[in-house]
Design a protein around this motif. Sequence first.
Motif, PDB file in Angstrom:
ATOM      1  N   UNK A 143     -21.809 -14.189 -13.133  1.00 34.44           N
ATOM      2  CA  UNK A 143     -22.657 -15.344 -13.437  1.00 34.44           C
ATOM      3  C   UNK A 143     -23.444 -15.201 -14.736  1.00 34.44           C
ATOM      4  N   UNK A 144     -23.493 -13.978 -15.269  1.00 28.67           N
ATOM      5  CA  UNK A 144     -24.238 -13.760 -16.514  1.00 28.67           C
ATOM      6  C   UNK A 144     -23.506 -14.340 -17.721  1.00 28.67           C
ATOM      7  N   UNK A 145     -22.367 -14.960 -17.478  1.00 27.94           N
ATOM      8  CA  UNK A 145     -21.595 -15.629 -18.528  1.00 27.94           C
ATOM      9  C   UNK A 145     -22.378 -16.790 -19.163  1.00 27.94           C
ATOM     10  N   UNK A 146     -23.440 -17.247 -18.498  1.00 28.95           N
ATOM     11  CA  UNK A 146     -24.142 -18.435 -18.981  1.00 28.95           C
ATOM     12  C   UNK A 146     -25.255 -18.119 -19.970  1.00 28.95           C
ATOM     13  N   UNK A 147     -25.355 -16.876 -20.387  1.00 35.51           N
ATOM     14  CA  UNK A 147     -26.190 -16.503 -21.525  1.00 35.51           C
ATOM     15  C   UNK A 147     -27.609 -17.004 -21.457  1.00 35.51           C
ATOM     16  N   UNK A 199     -21.426 -10.425  -9.304  1.00 37.02           N
ATOM     17  CA  UNK A 199     -21.680 -11.654  -8.548  1.00 37.02           C
ATOM     18  C   UNK A 199     -21.352 -12.917  -9.347  1.00 37.02           C
ATOM     19  N   UNK A 200     -20.990 -13.961  -8.597  1.00 34.48           N
ATOM     20  CA  UNK A 200     -20.755 -15.266  -9.208  1.00 34.48           C
ATOM     21  C   UNK A 200     -19.378 -15.405  -9.813  1.00 34.48           C
ATOM     22  N   UNK A 201     -19.217 -16.481 -10.606  1.00 34.53           N
ATOM     23  CA  UNK A 201     -17.943 -16.823 -11.243  1.00 34.53           C
ATOM     24  C   UNK A 201     -16.826 -16.905 -10.211  1.00 34.53           C
ATOM     25  N   UNK A 260     -20.428 -10.738  -0.017  1.00 35.46           N
ATOM     26  CA  UNK A 260     -19.577 -11.816   0.487  1.00 35.46           C
ATOM     27  C   UNK A 260     -20.368 -13.072   0.841  1.00 35.46           C
ATOM     28  N   UNK A 261     -21.385 -13.361   0.045  1.00 32.47           N
ATOM     29  CA  UNK A 261     -22.226 -14.522   0.304  1.00 32.47           C
ATOM     30  C   UNK A 261     -22.815 -15.041  -0.997  1.00 32.47           C
ATOM     31  N   UNK A 262     -23.048 -16.353  -1.023  1.00 38.38           N
ATOM     32  CA  UNK A 262     -23.667 -16.964  -2.206  1.00 38.38           C
ATOM     33  C   UNK A 262     -25.102 -16.502  -2.434  1.00 38.38           C
ATOM     34  N   UNK A 263     -25.707 -15.868  -1.442  1.00 36.83           N
ATOM     35  CA  UNK A 263     -27.064 -15.354  -1.615  1.00 36.83           C
ATOM     36  C   UNK A 263     -27.142 -14.322  -2.734  1.00 36.83           C
ATOM     37  N   UNK A 264     -26.027 -13.692  -3.070  1.00 34.51           N
ATOM     38  CA  UNK A 264     -26.030 -12.681  -4.128  1.00 34.51           C
ATOM     39  C   UNK A 264     -26.421 -13.277  -5.476  1.00 34.51           C
ATOM     40  N   UNK A 265     -26.137 -14.546  -5.683  1.00 29.13           N
ATOM     41  CA  UNK A 265     -26.515 -15.183  -6.951  1.00 29.13           C
ATOM     42  C   UNK A 265     -28.041 -15.162  -7.122  1.00 29.13           C
ATOM     43  N   UNK A 266     -28.741 -15.625  -6.105  1.00 31.79           N
ATOM     44  CA  UNK A 266     -30.184 -15.668  -6.198  1.00 31.79           C
ATOM     45  C   UNK A 266     -30.821 -14.293  -6.230  1.00 31.79           C
ATOM     46  N   UNK A 298     -24.051 -21.986  -9.449  1.00 31.30           N
ATOM     47  CA  UNK A 298     -23.014 -22.719  -8.711  1.00 31.30           C
ATOM     48  C   UNK A 298     -22.657 -24.004  -9.454  1.00 31.30           C
ATOM     49  N   UNK A 299     -23.684 -24.758  -9.852  1.00 27.11           N
ATOM     50  CA  UNK A 299     -23.453 -26.013 -10.562  1.00 27.11           C
ATOM     51  C   UNK A 299     -22.890 -25.797 -11.949  1.00 27.11           C
ATOM     52  N   UNK A 300     -23.373 -24.768 -12.648  1.00 25.19           N
ATOM     53  CA  UNK A 300     -22.840 -24.482 -13.980  1.00 25.19           C
ATOM     54  C   UNK A 300     -21.359 -24.164 -13.908  1.00 25.19           C
ATOM     55  N   UNK A 301     -20.953 -23.424 -12.874  1.00 25.69           N
ATOM     56  CA  UNK A 301     -19.534 -23.091 -12.734  1.00 25.69           C
ATOM     57  C   UNK A 301     -18.692 -24.310 -12.370  1.00 25.69           C
TER      58      UNK A 301
END
Length: 401
Positions: free
Chosen positions: A37-41, A62-64, A100-106, A216-219
Motif C-alpha cells: 500500500x505504500x505505493x501511494x507515496x 500489506x495492501x495492493x 489475512x485481513x484488511x485490518x492490516x492496512x490500518x 482500499x479506495x485508492x487501489x
Amino acid sequence: MNLCERDQRPVQMVLDLDRLRAERGRDGGWDPGRRDLWRFGGLLPLDVADSENRRHIVTLGEGNTPELAYAHPWAERLRCRLEVKDEGRPHAGFGANPTLSFKDRGMALTVSMARALGLRRLAVPTQGNAGDSLAEYAVAADIDAAIVMSPDTDLPVLGKVAAYAALHPKNVQLELVPGTIIDCGRRVREHYVPQGYFSVATFQEPGWRTEGKKTLGLEMAEPRGDRLAERIWKLPDVIVYPTGGGTGVVGMAKAFDELEALGLVGPERPRMVCVQSDATTPIVRAFAEGAPDITPKPPGRTIATGLNVAQNVGHIHVLRIIRESGGCAIAVSDEAIRDVIRTEWRERRFAWSPEGAATLAVLPELADRGVIREGDRVVLVNTASPEKYLPTVRELFDGGM
C-alpha cells in the motif's frame, strides 16, 4: 490526540494537496512498481520515498490486493461487471495482508505513525481481526500492545494473539473481557489509557487507521490494465462494503475527495452500500429513519463478528457518506451469509469470509432498489480469510478449504 476536544468526534489528517501536486506530480508520487500500500507515496501521511519518513515505516507487504472479476448469475442478470476486492489471501503479482485481513492496512499506518511520534504503548479493543493485526505489527516494530477482546472471539484469532502474548510478552499483552467491543473499549479507556497506553480504537486515534483503509479506495481507482499506460484513474460505480465501525467507508470517501482535488477523477462518487448483520443494525436503522446519527441498541449475535458493532462515534460520518453518494444500508441474516459461503465454495471454489459473504447476499435487494445499473462496475469487499472463523464456518466448506 484521540477525539476532538471540542465535540468528542473523530479527527482526520488533512494533506496539503496543492503542495503535493507541485512537488510530486499530479498523482502525488504514486509508484505502481511497489507491491504494497505504500505505493501511494505522498497521498499517505508517511511517504516511503522520503528517507526521513521511511525509517519509521513498518511494512509486512500489506495492501495492493486485486479486484477479481467474479462470474456470478447476478452479474449476468444485472448486466454489470462484478469484482471482489479479496483481502484474505495472497494473489500472484500483488501484495498480501500478513494476518489475512484488511485490518492490516490500518494497523500498518497506525504503528508506523506511532513510531514516528515516539509512542511505545498502544491499546486496542477488538472484535478479533484488529487485535490480531496490532499484535503482528507490534512485534515487528518492537513496541508494546495491549489487546482487549472478548473470550467469544473466533478461535484462530484468539489462539494467535494468545500465542503472541506468550511468545513475545514484552510486546503483546492479551486481556479477555466478556461482552462485545463496547465492553472492551470501556476497559481500554478505564484501565490502559491511565497507564500511559494510547488508544487506537476505531475512529478514536487521529485518523491513522482511516489513512490505511483509504488505500482500499485508492487501489480500486488506480490505473490498471488498459488504463495503466496513460495513468488514467477511474472510480467504481458501486462499492458494497461490510460495515462494523465503518473506517473503510470514511477512508475511501476521503481518498476519492483527494483524488478529485489532484485532478485525477471528477466529482462523481461510487454509490456506497453498507451491509450489516440483522443482529446488529445501527446504521441500517438510522438510514431508514432518516436520522443523522445512530441510536444504539444492545448488539445481537452473528457469525459475522466484524459486523457486531452496536455503536461507534464515527457512524455519523458513515451515514453522511451513504446518503451523499446515493447508496443505502442493508441488513442480512446469518442464514443468508451461510448460504452464500456454502454455495459459492461448492459452485465457484471461492472462499468468502462471513462479512464478505454478506455483500454478495444483498445483490438481489440492490437489484430491487435499482442501486446497481446496467454497465456498472460493482466491487464487493471480502475483508478477511474464512480460515480466521474456524471452526464456526467449517461445515460450510464441505469438510475443508
